[in-house]
Design an enzyme around this catalytic site. Structure first.
Site, PDB file in Angstrom:
ATOM      1  N   THR A  25       0.809  -1.216   0.000  1.00 59.41           N
ATOM      2  CA  THR A  25       0.000   0.000   0.000  1.00 59.41           C
ATOM      3  C   THR A  25       0.841   1.264   0.000  1.00 59.41           C
ATOM      4  OG1 THR A  25      -1.764  -1.169   1.171  1.00 59.41           O
ATOM      5  CG2 THR A  25      -1.816   1.236   1.261  1.00 59.41           C
ATOM      6  N   SER A  68       1.452  -7.606  -1.018  1.00 59.79           N
ATOM      7  CA  SER A  68       2.309  -8.453  -0.185  1.00 59.79           C
ATOM      8  C   SER A  68       1.845  -9.903  -0.058  1.00 59.79           C
ATOM      9  CB  SER A  68       2.501  -7.830   1.197  1.00 59.79           C
ATOM     10  OG  SER A  68       1.288  -7.758   1.913  1.00 59.79           O
ATOM     11  N   THR A 100       1.504  -4.544   4.211  1.00 67.00           N
ATOM     12  CA  THR A 100       1.306  -4.912   5.614  1.00 67.00           C
ATOM     13  C   THR A 100       0.739  -6.317   5.804  1.00 67.00           C
ATOM     14  OG1 THR A 100      -0.879  -3.852   5.626  1.00 67.00           O
ATOM     15  CG2 THR A 100       1.019  -2.524   6.337  1.00 67.00           C
ATOM     16  N   ASP A 101       0.133  -6.904   4.763  1.00 63.83           N
ATOM     17  CA  ASP A 101      -0.480  -8.220   4.941  1.00 63.83           C
ATOM     18  C   ASP A 101       0.527  -9.272   5.390  1.00 63.83           C
ATOM     19  OD1 ASP A 101      -2.892  -7.170   4.245  1.00 63.83           O
ATOM     20  OD2 ASP A 101      -3.074  -8.218   2.331  1.00 63.83           O
TER      21      ASP A 101
END
Length: 340
Positions: A25, A68, A100-101
């Site tokens: 992101t 990710s 961030t995943d």
């Protein structure tokens, strides 16, 4: 490699920092007829943060431009090798920008393999650059400040999100949306306040010796053990040729009695690691003795993950097996060291 940001006469004498972008992101923009997709590179990220001017010279590279969930082990290894070269060429440390995943997974792997005193700091964003209150610039600034902070040396891989500094061996994403999405059950190591990094805790003893960077591969799935589960998934995976298994057990690392026979069969053929889905605390050692509890499972050769989550256990077991480590005692020793 992207053009280095901050080079030129004004950058003379400044510390150099490597910035490796891995998508996510923080580098995404919205297309005319689509959702967010990766678009920015390291130089563009840095150019949008005026507070970085005069602090450091940035050398950037793009490792991947994906969401990710699609990051591969090879991408993480490429990031590691570039980061090591950049540090060996004089950089003060490394910032890795990431979606961030799976950010916590890449940070954990980098920490397993990182063998330099210079810090490597992983960061990302929960809001894209085009959204109101975008958190990417502040997170990137915080990551750079953390690299520049002398107290960050010797701490391995760190994660900086929302003005907090976390250890890579316990941080996790706890919310699907919101800038305060990252936390650790043991608390943050420090915080960023008035453009300074303030550590609350000293390192908790020496870090375990880094593991060799894998040159092979391994298949290590995670199996849940919820109420009513039997052993059919374990048997199917064993028949399909897994190299190891991680079980996301209940409580202190337990499985239903109906799973025990399959877990026993698996532990006789491949390393089987038991984690706890509770995310706080560790697996048991000698409290419960009923079928499927820790005493029973340990007697069957199952390894206990300690405080490592099932995600972390999978990454550690994958790294060991992909490096050719198959000895039961050697695998158990690494989990004992890192799961304390």
């Amino acid at each position: 490699m992207t053009p280095a940001a901050g080079r030129g006469p004004a950058a003379a004498g400044l510390p150099e920092i490597g910035v490796a972008t891995m998508g996510g992101t923080i580098v995404m923009l919205r297309g005319e007829d689509s959702g967010l997709t990766p678009a920015l590179d390291a130089a563009e990220l840095v150019a949008g943060i005026p507070e970085l001017a005069g602090r450091a010279e940035v050398r950037g590279t793009v490792i991947s431009h994906v969401g990710s969930p699609s990051i591969r082990f090879d991408d993480v290894i490429s990031t590691l090798r570039w980061s090591l070269r950049t540090v060996d060429e004089g950089a003060t440390g490394i910032v890795v920008t990431h979606g961030t995943d799976t950010l916590e997974e890449t940070a954990f792997l980098l920490d397993l393999w990182w063998d330099r005193s210079e810090p490597v700091v992983v960061t990302g964003a929960m809001r894209s650059p085009e959204e109101s209150g975008a958190d990417g610039p502040a997170n990137l600034l915080g990551a750079v400040l953390t690299v520049l902070e002398p107290e960050s040396r010797g701490r391995g891989a760190l994660v900086v999100m929302n003005d907090e500094v976390f250890p890579s061996d316990s941080v996790t994403k706890t919310r699907s949306f919101g800038v305060d999405a990252f936390a650790s059950p043991y608390g943050a190591l420090g915080r960023i306040c008035e453009a300074e990094v303030e550590y609350d805790r000293a390192p908790g003893g020496p870090r375990p010796a880094p593991l060799p960077v894998p040159e092979g591969d391994a298949w290590v799935p995670i199996v849940a053990a919820p109420l009513g589960e039997d052993g059919r998934v374990v048997d199917a995976l064993l028949d399909a040729g897994v190299d190891g298994l991680v079980i996301d057990g209940v409580g202190a690392g337990h499985v239903p009695e109906r799973m025990v026979a399959a877990v026993d069969r698996a532990a006789r053929r491949v390393p089987v690691v038991m984690a706890t889905r509770t995310r706080r605390g560790r697996t048991g050692r000698n409290t419960y003795g009923y079928p499927g509890a820790e005493i029973d499972l340990l007697q069957r050769g199952v390894l206990m993950a300690g405080r490592l989550t099932s995600i972390q256990s999978r990454l550690l077991l994958w790294s060991l097996l992909a490096s050719g480590v198959r000895d039961h005692d050697a695998v158990r020793g690494e989990f004992d060291r890192r799961g304390r």
